[in-house]
Design an enzyme around this catalytic site. Structure first.
Site, short mmCIF file in Angstrom:
data_model
loop_
_atom_site.label_atom_id
_atom_site.label_comp_id
_atom_site.label_asym_id
_atom_site.label_seq_id
_atom_site.Cartn_x
_atom_site.Cartn_y
_atom_site.Cartn_z
N ASP A 72 0.87 -1.18 0.00
CA ASP A 72 0.00 0.00 0.00
C ASP A 72 0.91 1.22 0.00
O ASP A 72 1.77 1.36 0.88
CB ASP A 72 -0.90 -0.03 1.24
CG ASP A 72 -1.89 1.12 1.28
OD1 ASP A 72 -2.17 1.73 0.23
OD2 ASP A 72 -2.40 1.40 2.38
N ASN A 80 -1.82 13.12 -5.23
CA ASN A 80 -2.90 13.47 -6.16
C ASN A 80 -3.54 14.82 -5.82
O ASN A 80 -3.76 15.64 -6.71
CB ASN A 80 -3.99 12.39 -6.16
CG ASN A 80 -3.73 11.30 -7.18
OD1 ASN A 80 -2.95 11.46 -8.10
ND2 ASN A 80 -4.40 10.18 -7.00
N HIS A 85 -3.52 14.68 -10.67
CA HIS A 85 -3.58 13.26 -11.06
C HIS A 85 -2.46 12.85 -12.01
O HIS A 85 -2.00 11.70 -11.97
CB HIS A 85 -4.94 12.93 -11.65
CG HIS A 85 -6.03 12.96 -10.63
ND1 HIS A 85 -6.20 11.96 -9.70
CD2 HIS A 85 -6.97 13.90 -10.35
CE1 HIS A 85 -7.21 12.27 -8.91
NE2 HIS A 85 -7.70 13.44 -9.28
N ASP A 89 -0.23 9.68 -11.38
CA ASP A 89 -0.04 8.62 -12.38
C ASP A 89 1.44 8.37 -12.62
O ASP A 89 1.89 7.22 -12.69
CB ASP A 89 -0.72 8.99 -13.70
CG ASP A 89 -2.24 8.99 -13.61
OD1 ASP A 89 -2.79 8.55 -12.58
OD2 ASP A 89 -2.87 9.44 -14.59
N ASP A 115 -3.98 2.68 -4.93
CA ASP A 115 -2.57 2.68 -4.52
C ASP A 115 -2.20 1.38 -3.83
O ASP A 115 -1.26 1.33 -3.05
CB ASP A 115 -2.28 3.87 -3.62
CG ASP A 115 -3.02 3.82 -2.28
OD1 ASP A 115 -3.98 3.01 -2.17
OD2 ASP A 115 -2.66 4.57 -1.37
#
Length: 145
Positions: A72, A80, A85, A89, A115
Site C-alpha cells: 500500500d 494526487n 492526477h 499517475d 494505490d
C-alpha cells in the site's frame, strides 16, 4: 484446384488475407481485460483468478510454498491532491518500475486498487519472501520524493 476443360488438374488458386490488424485488436482487447492500463500490472480480476488457481493447486503440491506481498503506497492521496492526477499517475508508474525490478521475473505484480498492489511470489519460502519484501520497501522508500 484449377482444372482445364477436360477436368485435368492444372494448378491451384490461393486467396491470402492479412489478418494482422484483426489479431492485434483481439490481443489488445484480451490484454486490457486482464491488465491495468496505467501501470501495465495485471488487474484485480486477473490477480484473483491467478490466486484462486494457485490455491486450488496448493492441495496437489503441499510441499511448495508461495507468498503473497501486500503493498500500500503511503501518501498517495496527498500526491494526487497536491500535485494533480498526472503527477500521481507518474508516481505510480515509477513505483511499479521499482517494484518490478525487485521481484523475480516469474512472479506476478498486480494493481488491486488505487494505490494498492499485491505480488504473488511463486515457490518462495518465508525467508526469501522477507528479503524480497524488504527490497521492495527499501526501493519504494528510496524513490520517495
Amino acid at each position: 484446384p484449377l482444372t482445364d476443360a477436360d477436368g485435368s488438374f492444372v494448378g491451384v488458386s490461393v486467396l491470402l488475407r492479412d489478418v494482422t490488424a484483426r489479431r492485434q485488436r483481439v490481443e489488445s482487447i484480451a490484454w486490457r481485460a486482464t491488465h491495468d492500463t496505467l501501470t501495465g500490472c495485471i488487474n484485480r480480476a486477473e490477480f484473483e483468478r491467478r490466486l484462486g488457481k494457485l490455491l486450488r493447486q496448493a492441495g496437489d503440491t503441499p510441499r511448495k510454498t508461495h507468498t503473497l506481498l501486500y503493498i500500500d503506497i503511503d501518501k498517495f492521496k496527498f500526491i494526487n491532491d497536491t500535485y494533480g492526477h498526472a503527477a500521481g499517475d507518474h508516481a505510480l508508474r515509477s513505483l511499479v518500475d521499482v517494484m518490478r525490478a525487485r521481484i523475480r521475473g516469474a512472479d506476478t505484480l498486480a494493481r488491486i486498487g488505487g494505490d494498492e498492489f499485491c505480488a504473488l511470489l511463486y515457490s518462495c519460502d518465508a525467508e526469501r519472501a522477507r528479503g524480497i519484501g524488504e527490497s521492495v520497501r527499501a526501493g519504494v522508500e528510496s524513490h520517495d520524493d
